[in-house]
Design a protein around this motif. Structure first.
Motif, PDB file in Angstrom:
ATOM      1  N   VAL A  32       0.835  -1.109   0.001  1.00 39.73           N
ATOM      2  CA  VAL A  32      -0.102  -0.010  -0.150  1.00 39.73           C
ATOM      3  C   VAL A  32       1.034   1.344  -0.048  1.00 39.73           C
ATOM      4  CG1 VAL A  32      -1.769   1.413   1.447  1.00 39.73           C
ATOM      5  CG2 VAL A  32      -2.081  -1.051   1.022  1.00 39.73           C
ATOM      6  N   ILE A  33       1.838   1.359   0.828  1.00 37.08           N
ATOM      7  CA  ILE A  33       2.742   2.319   0.694  1.00 37.08           C
ATOM      8  C   ILE A  33       3.508   2.411  -0.391  1.00 37.08           C
ATOM      9  CG2 ILE A  33       4.963   3.307   2.106  1.00 37.08           C
ATOM     10  CD1 ILE A  33       3.760   1.887   4.676  1.00 37.08           C
ATOM     11  N   GLY A  34       4.163   1.214  -0.916  1.00 40.37           N
ATOM     12  CA  GLY A  34       4.811   1.509  -2.333  1.00 40.37           C
ATOM     13  C   GLY A  34       3.892   1.796  -3.530  1.00 40.37           C
ATOM     14  N   VAL A  35       2.731   1.515  -3.488  1.00 38.81           N
ATOM     15  CA  VAL A  35       1.670   1.949  -4.519  1.00 38.81           C
ATOM     16  C   VAL A  35       1.472   3.476  -4.337  1.00 38.81           C
ATOM     17  CG1 VAL A  35      -0.457   1.819  -5.362  1.00 38.81           C
ATOM     18  CG2 VAL A  35       0.738  -0.171  -4.956  1.00 38.81           C
ATOM     19  N   TYR A  36       0.988   3.730  -3.132  1.00 40.48           N
ATOM     20  CA  TYR A  36       0.974   5.421  -2.690  1.00 40.48           C
ATOM     21  C   TYR A  36       2.200   6.144  -3.203  1.00 40.48           C
ATOM     22  CZ  TYR A  36       0.265   9.551   0.010  1.00 40.48           C
ATOM     23  OH  TYR A  36       0.133  10.763   0.314  1.00 40.48           O
ATOM     24  N   ALA A  37       3.469   5.749  -2.696  1.00 39.93           N
ATOM     25  CA  ALA A  37       4.546   6.425  -3.213  1.00 39.93           C
ATOM     26  C   ALA A  37       4.805   6.539  -4.716  1.00 39.93           C
ATOM     27  CB  ALA A  37       5.793   5.671  -2.659  1.00 39.93           C
ATOM     28  N   LEU A  38       4.503   5.514  -5.402  1.00 44.07           N
ATOM     29  CA  LEU A  38       4.487   5.354  -6.869  1.00 44.07           C
ATOM     30  C   LEU A  38       3.578   6.317  -7.304  1.00 44.07           C
ATOM     31  CD1 LEU A  38       5.952   3.935  -9.405  1.00 44.07           C
ATOM     32  CD2 LEU A  38       4.017   2.287  -9.282  1.00 44.07           C
ATOM     33  N   VAL A  39       2.372   6.381  -6.718  1.00 47.42           N
ATOM     34  CA  VAL A  39       1.307   7.373  -7.409  1.00 47.42           C
ATOM     35  C   VAL A  39       1.854   8.646  -7.217  1.00 47.42           C
ATOM     36  CG1 VAL A  39      -1.084   8.231  -7.223  1.00 47.42           C
ATOM     37  CG2 VAL A  39      -0.689   5.795  -7.132  1.00 47.42           C
TER      38      VAL A  39
END
Length: 382
Positions: free
Chosen positions: A146-153
């Protein structure tokens, strides 16, 4: 606060969390835990009951970890509230589409550190939790994803703004702040590598490994893409003083890359090859990364002194970037001493030479705490 808010103030919370992890390294590499890859409550209790200096170590380090963790979460809450208000200001709108927008990556970076701190606190201070750790690994995987996807976005939005505007000041990029994106993604990668190495459920281990490699690939891309641009501008115009601490950003990136390698290599050795970890290989890999970090540290230290940055710290938010490299260097040094020197028989664990070799790392750790306190008093108090 003594000055207006900036997203880089997340680095103050990050620094406290990182220091808590650095003190965890004493338990990781100095107290026995043969039945587990990480020390947990039962190991602390057994060490405490043995008395003597070991008991003093457990009490002292535990208190420090708890204090730093408490301050980490206190500053995390403050930053979340302040950043939420900051996003409604005209200053934030002005920041968009400029190189400074990369500062927003400090938010997911700190969230990833928070998961690591929670994991350490649970293992060390919650009795019986480690017995159910395999049940918790899917949740750890989900949290980091979740954190990784948020950072990627957030990062894709930033890059899209830059590309759409077409006004990126390449020739004025004379600092290494763009590496903050790489720092964020490698923090996610190392977090994902933990269940990859320790989870016994195949799907958890495989998904964690693949996801960790994905975010690690982003790290390499950012370093290659922005590294050349920044270095060219720095050589042409000199390092920009407000962003001077970014010269040390490679140290935490190197450290987390090295730990990610150790974890993923452990996964491959134990799960795929069904062999023990080759400590000779770890000696070479960790030794190379540690020496590269040492070189970056020495060069950066001299440049910062030439700029009188240690005396002035002209930017309150960016100055907290001085903390992470100190933390990272200590953690990487602990890994190298244990896996590179102790495990290969170059030094004996708990010998005088062992403690002599660790002493420079302890000194850097103490200096990092000193700087964190100094910066907090100077920039975060009213």
């Amino acid at each position: 606060m003594k000055q207006s808010y900036h997203p880089l103030y997340f680095l103050s919370a990050l620094g406290n969390g990182g220091l808590a992890v650095s003190f965890f390294m004493y338990f990781m590499f100095l107290i026995p835990h043969p039945d587990s890859p990480l020390p947990h409550f039962d190991h602390l209790r057994a060490t405490f009951e043995s008395g003597g200096m070991a008991q003093l170590l457990v009490v002292t380090v535990s208190i420090i970890i708890l204090a730093l963790a408490a301050n980490h979460f206190r500053l995390l809450v403050w930053n979340i509230r302040s950043f939420h208000a900051f996003k409604r200001t005209s200053t934030y709108q002005t920041l968009k589409g400029t190189p400074g927008e990369v500062a927003v990556m400090a938010e997911p970076l700190t969230y990833a550190m928070s998961v690591n701190v929670l994991f350490i606190l649970g293992a060390l201070f919650v009795p019986g939790l480690w017995a159910n750790v395999q049940f918790l690994f899917p949740f750890a995987l989900a949290a980091f994803l979740v954190i990784g996807v948020y950072a990627l976005v957030r990062y894709v939005q930033y890059i899209a703004n830059v590309v759409a505007n077409g006004t990126f000041p390449v020739d004025n990029l004379n600092q290494f702040g763009q590496f903050l994106g790489a720092f964020t993604f490698v923090m996610v990668a190392v977090g994902l590598a933990s269940p990859a190495a320790m989870a016994t459920t195949p799907w958890v281990s495989v998904i964690s490994t693949v996801a960790s490699l994905f975010f690690l690939s982003l790290v390499g891309g950012i370093l290659l893409f922005f590294g050349g641009m920044s270095l060219r501008a720095v050589l042409a115009k000199g390092l920009a003083k407000p962003g001077a601490p970014t010269i040390w950003l490679l140290i935490p990136i190197f450290t987390l890359t090295g730990i990610t390698f150790v974890r993923l290599y452990s996964m491959v050795s134990h799960r795929i090859l069904d062999t023990d970890v080759n400590t000779a290989l770890l000696f070479v890999v960790l030794g190379f990364i540690f020496m590269a970090s040492t070189a970056v540290g020495l060069i950066g230290f001299n440049v910062l002194h030439r700029l009188d940055y240690f005396d002035e710290q002209p930017d309150g938010a960016a100055s907290f970037g001085l903390i992470c490299p100190g933390v990272a260097y200590v953690v990487l040094g602990m890994f190298f001493v244990h896996w590179g020197l102790v495990q290969n028989g170059f030094i004996t664990a708990h010998s005088l030479m062992h403690y002599v070799i660790l002493s420079p790392l302890v000194f850097i750790q103490m200096k990092t705490i000193q700087w964190l306190i100094k910066l907090s008093v100077k920039h975060l108090t009213k």
